[in-house]
Design an enzyme around this catalytic site. Structure first.
Site, PDB file in Angstrom:
ATOM      1  N   LYS A  77       0.844  -1.196   0.000  1.00 34.38           N
ATOM      2  CA  LYS A  77       0.000   0.000   0.000  1.00 34.38           C
ATOM      3  C   LYS A  77       0.880   1.246   0.000  1.00 34.38           C
ATOM      4  O   LYS A  77       1.904   1.293   0.691  1.00 34.38           O
ATOM      5  CB  LYS A  77      -0.906  -0.016   1.231  1.00 34.38           C
ATOM      6  CG  LYS A  77      -1.936   1.094   1.279  1.00 34.38           C
ATOM      7  CD  LYS A  77      -2.802   0.980   2.539  1.00 34.38           C
ATOM      8  CE  LYS A  77      -3.893   2.029   2.579  1.00 34.38           C
ATOM      9  NZ  LYS A  77      -4.710   1.929   3.823  1.00 34.38           N
TER      10      LYS A  77
ATOM     11  N   SER B  95      -9.695   1.720   2.865  1.00 37.29           N
ATOM     12  CA  SER B  95      -8.850   2.507   1.985  1.00 37.29           C
ATOM     13  C   SER B  95      -7.798   1.703   1.226  1.00 37.29           C
ATOM     14  O   SER B  95      -7.262   2.183   0.230  1.00 37.29           O
ATOM     15  CB  SER B  95      -8.138   3.587   2.800  1.00 37.29           C
ATOM     16  OG  SER B  95      -7.247   3.015   3.721  1.00 37.29           O
TER      17      SER B  95
ATOM     18  N   SER C 203      -9.833  -0.571   7.063  1.00 41.12           N
ATOM     19  CA  SER C 203      -9.230  -0.388   5.736  1.00 41.12           C
ATOM     20  C   SER C 203      -8.505  -1.602   5.167  1.00 41.12           C
ATOM     21  O   SER C 203      -8.109  -1.582   4.007  1.00 41.12           O
ATOM     22  CB  SER C 203      -8.270   0.800   5.753  1.00 41.12           C
ATOM     23  OG  SER C 203      -8.977   2.006   5.708  1.00 41.12           O
TER      24      SER C 203
END
Lengths: 501, 98
Positions: A79, A154, A178
């Protein structure tokens, strides 16, 4: 025995044991990314040559055939809010455009030492604030099950990358769901470890008392391998825990004998889509058939978790994001001829550099911490947080884990909720409690809705007892085979090459 | 009770947060933040008398460590990402004093 569509770290290592090189494995995944990153848009940076060099180093080291290095030669997606030395790290924000960190996050140092090969950085909601991966400066990620839908967020890029078979495993971060929510929307496994289990050093801070880095994988076994590689104390993060890290993988084969699983039925009465409810009830039946005792657990304060979270997280974010000021790194707005002073530079840099959702949360947090409102909002929310934790402590006196759907709905359409922040926040109802309490929580594929979209089954466990969650989920996964199927946009070619000897 | 934020409230918060909002942003945020703050009001109904606040969810024991010297980041690396490194080994910013 995994289906051919499921390529696990064990499959990759088995191929390597038979003579396939890490460079060949890396090329397979880079080719898949080249073929399918557009339209999915899981990756915002593809490591390409760098990844191939790292893979060649693994081949030279011999780690790829050493069982002490189970991730050596295994590709991984990271990420974009996790710091990677020499590789762009922007948290999908304009304010960090062009930022190339001079240091690795602790989890990245550990993965490099383990021989994992970083194939790229994945898209996310800006600074991990959002539940759809639509709030990204580079545009939205799409759900591999239906390109018209969001992958969740997210960490939507990491989840979509694993679901679409563009990377066998990935790292995300989870501040309010997330990791678990996109894992549920994309039909894969996602785990938020106990607060303190994994070092946050090098994670671009959003809400420091809630943030945790954790694994995405196609199978529970792979999530266990990845968690083991990144867990454990770190002198660079004073909130990382000295709690011993148990051998997660070794215990996976032993199901928890006669587990007692709590379900907060009252919490599930309102606002859960009928298809999700049906899938959840079916999943609970599977657990019962496997010998689990299901009991009702009242979590009376859980209904307040969302408002509590949306006071605490923005308050911490407003403080953490004060560092983005256009001076030391990232984007700086040009000084206006009208007011060429330092304060104007700060204010314009931040207004132009941050997107709407980030500005909304900075403003909310600033308000909640400002003189006259601090006690009414921030202190009050931190007290309610204690009450939510006490509810769980009471439940864990008689249950081994709490189970609930990961999300109240399946993946929704792109653009459907982005204009209404409160409606977006309401979707976090089942995930934010684990962050407020620090408890570990895992989402495992828990069936499909009638149109074939994945539904997530979530287990929440005692602090530092990820092992029980992994064992429960591995046992469930064995008897609930929906995870074996790949989404329609998954890239299954090229496949892992046949052994050369 | 609905919490209403005036444009002046929003501008005061924006100033504290170092954000120069456009007029349309200020209007939009006044509405949205007001709605969100109203949503937070439900917390006020919970009895939290005598309940301690949670700051760290897992432990509240401070961690001590030795204060040992180690090399810091080389200056050129620290400056490599600066929007305006200025050329003298420093971060350059717009004029601070009149």
């Amino acid at each position: 025995m995994p289906a051919p569509d499921v390529q696990t770290t064990a499959d990759i290592r088995a191929a390597m044991a038979d003579g396939v090189t890490a460079v060949e494995i890396c090329s397979v995944y880079l080719d898949r990314i080249a073929a399918q990153n557009d339209p999915i848009h899981a990756f915002t940076h593809i490591a390409g040559e760098q990844a191939l060099e790292d893979a060649a180093a693994v081949d030279a080291s011999g780690q790829g055939r050493d069982t002490a290095f189970p991730l050596a030669g295994v590709p991984i997606a990271i990420k974009d809010n996790i710091s990677t030395r020499g590789m762009p790290t922007t948290a999908s924000s304009r304010i960090l455009a062009g930022f190339v960190p001079p240091y690795d996050a602790t989890v990245i140092e550990r993965l490099r030492a383990a021989g994992a090969v970083i194939v790229g950085k994945t898209n996310c909601d800006e600074f991990a604030m959002g539940s759809t991966t639509e709030h990204s400066v580079s545009g939205p990620t799409r759900n591999p099950w239906d390109l018209a839908r969001v992958p969740g967020g997210s960490s939507g890029g990491s989840a979509a990358a694993v679901a679409a078979r563009l990377s066998p495993i990935a790292l995300g971060s989870d501040t309010g769901g997330s990791i678990r929510q996109p894992a549920a929307f994309c039909g894969i496994v996602g785990l938020k470890p106990t607060y303190g289990r994994v070092s946050r050093y090098g994670l671009l801070a959003f809400a420091s008392s809630l943030d945790q880095i954790g694994p995405f994988a196609l199978t529970v076994a792979d999530a266990a391998v990845l968690l083991a590689a990144i867990a454990g104390p770190d002198p660079a993060d004073a909130t990382s825990s000295a709690e011993p890290v148990p051998p997660f993988s070794a215990s996976l084969g032993e199901p928890v004998a006669h587990p007692t699983i709590g379900v907060p039925w009252k919490l599930l009465e309102d606002g859960v889509d009928a298809d999700v409810s049906t899938a959840f009830t079916t999943a609970i039946d599977v657990l019962r058939t496997q010998g689990a005792t299901i009991v009702d657990v009242p979590l009376p304060h859980a209904i307040y978790a969302v408002p509590t979270y949306y006071v605490v997280a923005p308050a911490e974010a407003s403080s953490n994001l004060a560092r983005y000021d256009g001076v030391r790194f990232g984007f700086r707005a040009p000084a206006g001829a009208d007011r060429p002073d330092l304060d104007t530079m700060y204010n314009r840099t931040r207004d132009t550099g941050f997107g709407d959702e980030v500005k909304r949360r900075i403003m909310l947090g600033t308000y909640a911490l400002s003189a006259g409102y601090y006690d009414a909002y921030y202190v009050k929310a931190q007290q309610v947080r204690t009450l939510i934790r006490r509810d769980y402590d009471t439940a864990f006196e008689r249950v081994d884990a709490v189970a609930m759907p990961t999300t109240p709905t399946v993946a929704f359409g792109l653009g459907e909720r982005s204009a209404d922040p409160l409606r977006m926040y309401a979707g976090d109802v089942f995930t934010v409690s684990a962050n407020l309490t620090g408890l570990p929580a895992l989402s495992v594929p828990g069936g499909r809705d009638p149109s074939g979209l994945p539904v997530g089954l979530q287990f929440v466990g005692r602090a530092f007892d990820e092992a029980t969650l992994l064992r429960l989920a591995a046992n469930y996964e064995r008897d609930a085979p929906c995870w074996r199927e790949a989404p329609p946009t998954a890239v299954l070619a090229p496949s892992i090459p046949a052994p050369t000897r | 009770m609905a919490t209403r934020l005036t444009l002046a409230d929003v501008e005061r918060i924006a100033a504290l947060a170092h954000l120069e909002l456009t007029a349309s942003e200020a209007e939009r945020f006044a509405q949205q933040l007001g709605d969100i703050l109203t949503y937070f009001d439900q917390l006020q109904h919970i009895d939290t008398t005598g309940v301690p606040a949670t700051t760290n969810p897992v432990t509240s024991v401070p961690v001590m460590r030795e204060d040992t010297l180690r090399p810091s980041m080389p200056r050129d690396e620290a400056l490599a990402n600066a929007p305006d490194p200025g050329g003298h080994g420093l971060f350059r910013v717009p004029k601070v004093l009149g």
